[in-house]
Design a protein around this motif. Structure first.
Motif, PDB file in Angstrom:
ATOM      1  N   MET A 227       0.831  -1.200   0.000  1.00  0.00           N
ATOM      2  CA  MET A 227       0.000   0.000   0.000  1.00  0.00           C
ATOM      3  C   MET A 227       0.866   1.251   0.000  1.00  0.00           C
ATOM      4  O   MET A 227       1.954   1.268   0.560  1.00  0.00           O
ATOM      5  N   THR A 228       0.332   2.305  -0.596  1.00  0.00           N
ATOM      6  CA  THR A 228       1.011   3.594  -0.521  1.00  0.00           C
ATOM      7  C   THR A 228       0.825   4.163   0.891  1.00  0.00           C
ATOM      8  O   THR A 228      -0.032   3.711   1.663  1.00  0.00           O
ATOM      9  N   ILE A 229       1.627   5.156   1.230  1.00  0.00           N
ATOM     10  CA  ILE A 229       1.511   5.798   2.541  1.00  0.00           C
ATOM     11  C   ILE A 229       0.120   6.395   2.719  1.00  0.00           C
ATOM     12  O   ILE A 229      -0.501   6.285   3.779  1.00  0.00           O
ATOM     13  N   ASP A 230      -0.388   7.041   1.659  1.00  0.00           N
ATOM     14  CA  ASP A 230      -1.717   7.662   1.736  1.00  0.00           C
ATOM     15  C   ASP A 230      -2.808   6.613   1.966  1.00  0.00           C
ATOM     16  O   ASP A 230      -3.774   6.862   2.701  1.00  0.00           O
ATOM     17  N   GLU A 231      -2.671   5.459   1.333  1.00  0.00           N
ATOM     18  CA  GLU A 231      -3.654   4.388   1.539  1.00  0.00           C
ATOM     19  C   GLU A 231      -3.603   3.870   2.975  1.00  0.00           C
ATOM     20  O   GLU A 231      -4.635   3.578   3.590  1.00  0.00           O
ATOM     21  N   GLN A 232      -2.391   3.763   3.518  1.00  0.00           N
ATOM     22  CA  GLN A 232      -2.268   3.344   4.916  1.00  0.00           C
ATOM     23  C   GLN A 232      -2.895   4.381   5.851  1.00  0.00           C
ATOM     24  O   GLN A 232      -3.608   4.028   6.798  1.00  0.00           O
ATOM     25  N   LEU A 233      -2.642   5.642   5.588  1.00  0.00           N
ATOM     26  CA  LEU A 233      -3.199   6.708   6.428  1.00  0.00           C
ATOM     27  C   LEU A 233      -4.722   6.698   6.399  1.00  0.00           C
ATOM     28  O   LEU A 233      -5.374   6.955   7.417  1.00  0.00           O
ATOM     29  N   GLU A 234      -5.294   6.402   5.243  1.00  0.00           N
ATOM     30  CA  GLU A 234      -6.761   6.365   5.130  1.00  0.00           C
ATOM     31  C   GLU A 234      -7.342   5.293   6.058  1.00  0.00           C
ATOM     32  O   GLU A 234      -8.363   5.498   6.716  1.00  0.00           O
ATOM     33  N   ILE A 235      -6.669   4.146   6.113  1.00  0.00           N
ATOM     34  CA  ILE A 235      -7.117   3.059   7.006  1.00  0.00           C
ATOM     35  C   ILE A 235      -6.961   3.474   8.464  1.00  0.00           C
ATOM     36  O   ILE A 235      -7.851   3.257   9.294  1.00  0.00           O
ATOM     37  N   LEU A 236      -5.833   4.089   8.788  1.00  0.00           N
ATOM     38  CA  LEU A 236      -5.526   4.427  10.174  1.00  0.00           C
ATOM     39  C   LEU A 236      -6.360   5.597  10.694  1.00  0.00           C
ATOM     40  O   LEU A 236      -6.595   5.706  11.896  1.00  0.00           O
ATOM     41  N   ARG A 237      -6.818   6.465   9.807  1.00  0.00           N
ATOM     42  CA  ARG A 237      -7.639   7.596  10.244  1.00  0.00           C
ATOM     43  C   ARG A 237      -9.018   7.152  10.721  1.00  0.00           C
ATOM     44  O   ARG A 237      -9.623   7.800  11.576  1.00  0.00           O
ATOM     45  N   ARG A 238      -9.531   6.047  10.161  1.00  0.00           N
ATOM     46  CA  ARG A 238     -10.883   5.620  10.510  1.00  0.00           C
ATOM     47  C   ARG A 238     -10.995   5.379  12.022  1.00  0.00           C
ATOM     48  O   ARG A 238     -10.158   4.725  12.632  1.00  0.00           O
ATOM     49  N   GLY A 239     -12.056   5.911  12.596  1.00  0.00           N
ATOM     50  CA  GLY A 239     -12.290   5.684  14.012  1.00  0.00           C
ATOM     51  C   GLY A 239     -11.327   6.419  14.921  1.00  0.00           C
ATOM     52  O   GLY A 239     -11.125   6.010  16.061  1.00  0.00           O
ATOM     53  N   THR A 240     -10.713   7.502  14.431  1.00  0.00           N
ATOM     54  CA  THR A 240      -9.856   8.321  15.300  1.00  0.00           C
ATOM     55  C   THR A 240     -10.414   9.748  15.329  1.00  0.00           C
ATOM     56  O   THR A 240     -11.081  10.187  14.391  1.00  0.00           O
ATOM     57  N   THR A 241     -10.142  10.450  16.410  1.00  0.00           N
ATOM     58  CA  THR A 241     -10.588  11.843  16.521  1.00  0.00           C
ATOM     59  C   THR A 241      -9.435  12.826  16.418  1.00  0.00           C
ATOM     60  O   THR A 241      -9.642  13.986  16.083  1.00  0.00           O
ATOM     61  N   GLU A 242      -8.214  12.366  16.710  1.00  0.00           N
ATOM     62  CA  GLU A 242      -7.064  13.260  16.658  1.00  0.00           C
ATOM     63  C   GLU A 242      -5.785  12.445  16.515  1.00  0.00           C
ATOM     64  O   GLU A 242      -5.641  11.387  17.141  1.00  0.00           O
ATOM     65  N   ILE A 243      -4.879  12.949  15.679  1.00  0.00           N
ATOM     66  CA  ILE A 243      -3.560  12.340  15.510  1.00  0.00           C
ATOM     67  C   ILE A 243      -2.526  13.442  15.764  1.00  0.00           C
ATOM     68  O   ILE A 243      -2.547  14.481  15.103  1.00  0.00           O
ATOM     69  N   ILE A 244      -1.638  13.213  16.714  1.00  0.00           N
ATOM     70  CA  ILE A 244      -0.662  14.234  17.085  1.00  0.00           C
ATOM     71  C   ILE A 244       0.745  13.696  16.829  1.00  0.00           C
ATOM     72  O   ILE A 244       1.293  12.942  17.617  1.00  0.00           O
ATOM     73  N   SER A 245       1.272  14.027  15.658  1.00  0.00           N
ATOM     74  CA  SER A 245       0.626  14.718  14.567  1.00  0.00           C
ATOM     75  C   SER A 245       0.624  13.811  13.335  1.00  0.00           C
ATOM     76  O   SER A 245       1.429  12.873  13.234  1.00  0.00           O
ATOM     77  N   GLU A 246      -0.275  14.091  12.387  1.00  0.00           N
ATOM     78  CA  GLU A 246      -0.348  13.243  11.200  1.00  0.00           C
ATOM     79  C   GLU A 246       0.925  13.357  10.368  1.00  0.00           C
ATOM     80  O   GLU A 246       1.351  12.377   9.743  1.00  0.00           O
ATOM     81  N   GLU A 247       1.550  14.530  10.381  1.00  0.00           N
ATOM     82  CA  GLU A 247       2.811  14.700   9.641  1.00  0.00           C
ATOM     83  C   GLU A 247       3.891  13.786  10.221  1.00  0.00           C
ATOM     84  O   GLU A 247       4.670  13.161   9.472  1.00  0.00           O
ATOM     85  N   ASP A 248       3.932  13.704  11.546  1.00  0.00           N
ATOM     86  CA  ASP A 248       4.913  12.824  12.191  1.00  0.00           C
ATOM     87  C   ASP A 248       4.619  11.357  11.891  1.00  0.00           C
ATOM     88  O   ASP A 248       5.536  10.554  11.680  1.00  0.00           O
ATOM     89  N   LEU A 249       3.339  11.001  11.876  1.00  0.00           N
ATOM     90  CA  LEU A 249       2.969   9.623  11.568  1.00  0.00           C
ATOM     91  C   LEU A 249       3.373   9.276  10.141  1.00  0.00           C
ATOM     92  O   LEU A 249       3.929   8.193   9.880  1.00  0.00           O
ATOM     93  N   LYS A 250       3.127  10.189   9.222  1.00  0.00           N
ATOM     94  CA  LYS A 250       3.499   9.949   7.824  1.00  0.00           C
ATOM     95  C   LYS A 250       5.011   9.755   7.704  1.00  0.00           C
ATOM     96  O   LYS A 250       5.479   8.853   6.996  1.00  0.00           O
ATOM     97  N   ALA A 251       5.767  10.571   8.426  1.00  0.00           N
ATOM     98  CA  ALA A 251       7.232  10.465   8.377  1.00  0.00           C
ATOM     99  C   ALA A 251       7.687   9.112   8.919  1.00  0.00           C
ATOM    100  O   ALA A 251       8.617   8.491   8.378  1.00  0.00           O
ATOM    101  N   LYS A 252       7.053   8.641   9.978  1.00  0.00           N
ATOM    102  CA  LYS A 252       7.415   7.336  10.537  1.00  0.00           C
ATOM    103  C   LYS A 252       7.063   6.207   9.569  1.00  0.00           C
ATOM    104  O   LYS A 252       7.820   5.241   9.420  1.00  0.00           O
ATOM    105  N   LEU A 253       5.908   6.313   8.916  1.00  0.00           N
ATOM    106  CA  LEU A 253       5.515   5.283   7.949  1.00  0.00           C
ATOM    107  C   LEU A 253       6.486   5.247   6.770  1.00  0.00           C
ATOM    108  O   LEU A 253       6.756   4.182   6.200  1.00  0.00           O
ATOM    109  N   GLU A 254       7.020   6.406   6.413  1.00  0.00           N
ATOM    110  CA  GLU A 254       7.952   6.484   5.279  1.00  0.00           C
ATOM    111  C   GLU A 254       9.305   5.852   5.596  1.00  0.00           C
ATOM    112  O   GLU A 254      10.107   5.630   4.686  1.00  0.00           O
ATOM    113  N   LEU A 255       9.570   5.549   6.872  1.00  0.00           N
ATOM    114  CA  LEU A 255      10.836   4.905   7.233  1.00  0.00           C
ATOM    115  C   LEU A 255      10.926   3.498   6.649  1.00  0.00           C
ATOM    116  O   LEU A 255      12.029   2.958   6.478  1.00  0.00           O
TER     117      LEU A 255
END
Length: 400
Positions: free
Chosen positions: A1-29
């Motif tokens: 999956m692309t990073i964006d596709e993973q983020l779409e799955i992970l966003r479901r059922g969440t109210t806040e991500i602190i921070s989504e930019e940091d999460l994206k950077a970690k997924l890109e590792l």
């Protein structure tokens, strides 16, 4: 999956991500992330509310990451003050150990055991010397601790705050330091504790964890968050019939939220099922079947639907109610005390709540209402009879 596709799955059922930019950077590792969830074993059942964050942890597992589940066998002794208007009762070591044993196997109804690492925070928090505790407290100010909403409210109302409650967020933060976690999951009420973890990780020269917060599931009463102490919960260990029946009892306005948080039904399908012009009863039947299938099987879901239709839609007493032995501890001189029996069978949280159900006219034996909260009925008369508690709980009573 692309990073964006993973983020779409992970966003479901969440109210806040602190921070989504940091999460994206970690997924890109491109490496498996260490995703932490801490659970204090303060009760013996995993509820659908508790399952919301467990299911989010499972989402990370399915994307190839490592689930780090911390059993708070030390922090449960303190008691998480989150959302509490008064000091929480502390559990005994025996209570905690009994609850740990009860819930351990339930986790694997949701999580993949091969991708789950289990930790017990007694292994590090229980070994800290008093000097180490003092050094830990020096890393956080009283002013910051008192920023917690529940603490602020208690101070204004002149309600006490115990010193051990102030230490709780620091203990949870040390869990993150010990695991060097990449992500920590929690309910909305855990935001302060999770952010303390970020602060402590920075002070220990670790990269701060990403915090992902999930909403608190409203219970079957449609008012309060799902809680075993309030009795408005569904356990993932409930029988298929009880699980389906309790789901059918929720207010219509909760249907869409429960679909998103408690099932794997795609969001577009949920909109179709719950949108304008939809039939709430049909949507609720689908919801009940989805939940039963997750924790039992598709076949069990079909059978639970048929049971419900036969029993409730047609207003009949169930032909094959689940059998339950009359508990010996509720019997004296050949008579069973009805309220204690209901509680002992797990149909009410306590004797007091069972009596309240009786007084509300919510208990009957073979269709005849029990009206006395202290009623006793001959075991011989109860043998083979069906007791109904509330709208959706039936048991066929038999002698031991």
């Amino acid at each position: 999956m692309t990073i964006d596709e993973q983020l779409e799955i992970l966003r479901r059922g969440t109210t806040e991500i602190i921070s989504e930019e940091d999460l994206k950077a970690k997924l890109e590792l491109g490496r498996p992330l260490r995703v932490k969830l801490g659970v204090d074993p303060t009760a013996a059942d995993v509820t659908l509310g508790w399952a919301v964050v467990l299911r989010k942890l499972r989402d990370f597992q399915r994307l190839g990451h490592t689930a780090c589940l911390i059993i708070g066998d030390f922090t449960a002794l303190i008691g998480d003050p989150s959302g509490k208007s008064k000091t929480r009762k502390q559990l005994s070591r025996e209570d905690v150990e009994a609850n740990v044993k009860a819930v351990s196997d339930q986790f694997y109804k949701i999580l993949d055991p091969d991708k789950t690492e289990i930790y017990f925070n007694k292994d590090w928090l229980g070994k800290m010397s008093f000097e180490e505790v003092i050094r830990l407290t020096s890393r956080y100010t009283v002013a910051r601790i008192l920023e917690r909403d529940d603490f602020t409210k208690r101070l204004k109302e002149q309600r006490p705050i115990a010193m051990h409650e102030i230490l709780y967020p620091l203990c949870q933060g040390m869990d993150s330091v010990e695991l060097n976690s990449d992500v920590e999951l929690g309910g909305n009420d855990q935001k302060f504790n999770n952010l303390v973890g970020r602060t402590l990780m920075s002070q220990y020269e670790q990269e701060p964890q990403v915090v992902m917060l999930c909403p608190l599931l409203v219970g079957t009463d449609g008012k309060e968050k799902m809680s075993q102490s309030l009795g408005n919960y569904i356990s993932i260990q409930d029988t298929p019939n009880d699980m389906f029946g309790k789901t059918m009892s929720i207010p219509d306005e909760l249907i869409a939220n429960w679909f998103e948080l408690c099932t794997d039904v795609p969001l577009d399908d949920i909109k179709s099922l719950t949108g304008e012009g939809s039939n709430p009863r049909d949507a609720k039947i689908r919801l009940g079947k989805e939940i039963v299938a997750l924790y039992h099987s598709a076949e069990a879901a079909d059978q639970a639907e048929q049971y419900f239709i036969q029993t409730f839609s047609n207003r009949k007493q169930p032909v094959e109610a689940e059998e339950a032995v009359i508990p010996n501890q509720t019997v004296e001189n050949g008579e069973a005390a009805i309220a204690p029996m209901i509680a002992a069978l797990g149909l009410a949280e306590s004797n007091g709540k069972a009596r309240k159900l009786i007084q509300q006219g919510a208990v009957s034996v073979d269709g005849e209402k029990v009206t006395d909260g202290f009623a006793k009925i001959s075991v011989e008369d109860l043998d083979g009879k069906v007791i109904k508690v509330g709208k959706h709980q039936f048991r066929q009573l038999v002698k031991s």
